[in-house]
Design an enzyme around this catalytic site. Sequence first.
Site, PDB file in Angstrom:
ATOM      1  N   ALA A   1      45.700  59.767   3.827  1.00  0.00           N
ATOM      2  CA  ALA A   1      47.099  59.461   3.513  1.00  0.00           C
ATOM      3  C   ALA A   1      47.168  58.209   2.660  1.00  0.00           C
ATOM      4  O   ALA A   1      46.334  57.313   2.777  1.00  0.00           O
ATOM      5  CB  ALA A   1      47.909  59.271   4.786  1.00  0.00           C
ATOM      6  N   ASP A   2      48.176  58.163   1.803  1.00  0.00           N
ATOM      7  CA  ASP A   2      48.476  56.960   1.036  1.00  0.00           C
ATOM      8  C   ASP A   2      49.681  56.221   1.600  1.00  0.00           C
ATOM      9  O   ASP A   2      49.858  55.042   1.344  1.00  0.00           O
ATOM     10  CB  ASP A   2      48.714  57.327  -0.426  1.00  0.00           C
ATOM     11  CG  ASP A   2      47.421  57.677  -1.133  1.00  0.00           C
ATOM     12  OD1 ASP A   2      46.889  56.798  -1.838  1.00  0.00           O
ATOM     13  OD2 ASP A   2      46.925  58.797  -0.958  1.00  0.00           O
TER      14      ASP A   2
END
EC number: 5.3.1.23
Length: 372
Positions: free
Chosen positions: A253-254
Amino acid sequence: MTRAHNATLESIQYARGTLRLLDQRKLPFETVFDEILTVDDIWTAIKEMRVRGAPAIAVSAALAIAVAAGNELKKNDGACNSVDGTRRFLLESCDTVMTARPTAVNLSKTLIRLKRDIADVTANTAGGLVEACAVLAEKIYAEDVAYNEGIMRHGAAHVTQLVKKSKVSVITICNTGALATSRYGTALGVVRQLFYEGKLEQVYACETRPWNQGARLTVYECVQENIPFTLICDSAVSALMGSRPIDAVIVGADRICRNGDTANKIGTCNLAVAAAHYGVPFFVAAPSTTLDPMTADGESVVIEERETMELTHNMATQQRVVAEGPSLRIWNPVFDITPAALVTGGIITERGVLQPSATAPFFDITRIVGAS
């Protein structure tokens, strides 16, 4: 048990006062490290995706600012010729580097933290302030290594407990391994730990267009450590889930919003939709620095869009492969939002696993990181 670090997969080479970053655009055929001397150097390295992966970007930025300040200190007429000038240089550098890529929250959170800590430092000399900044950046670096280890441990245990098989087959996307972090990885770190424990049957790596981080980087990591893998094109995931036994999808995830909506590499939502259709548990693995309690949901996330040539040209040869014409339109978002409802397996962090509720809101990440 975590194995010793494979130095071949090291993307950050740091010693006090020096920083070299692996130019990941050139992998797997060339291993080239760029020396980072200035704030402009690190901004460009992040913007041009020489360094990539949300944790690696954040760590590299913090280390680079400390190195840049040290180099500025050596100049007779540099910005760091006084305590006040040095503090101003450090704070402004954080603001500048923060603009390089907007979607990954790790970068902004890390540099906001660094700014706060620099503002609180009491120093009698410019050199003392630069040294304090280096210590702060090195702490961030060490923390990310520890985060990797925690994610691996919690993730492998959670996946095997939920799947209840002696060996599991996993799909992942992009590159979330050692090249994207300070040491082992997030989602690929969990895969690594499953492999180390003898519990991995196969990892299926999506190629991840248009930059091919899966094909170029994840495959590179798997080859280096003899992890059993199969490379697939992004559009093959539904066919794969429908025809072969797939036990889990694990992605990085960012940015993870307060309700669990997850910004990650474009194509992640496609994976989540397919996983929901075929009843495959879908996991997100990320450090707590990726959790963003200040952003309520995915609708509030700014999605970075990149140059059109990433779709019109072969990224390796730079040769155009798309016809030109006045009617041609191109849309090239780097990330998409996976709704929290599709994160059916849970959110894996170094602090443990957030498991989804049966009804909305499916997650409340403030249980791990607080409200701010």
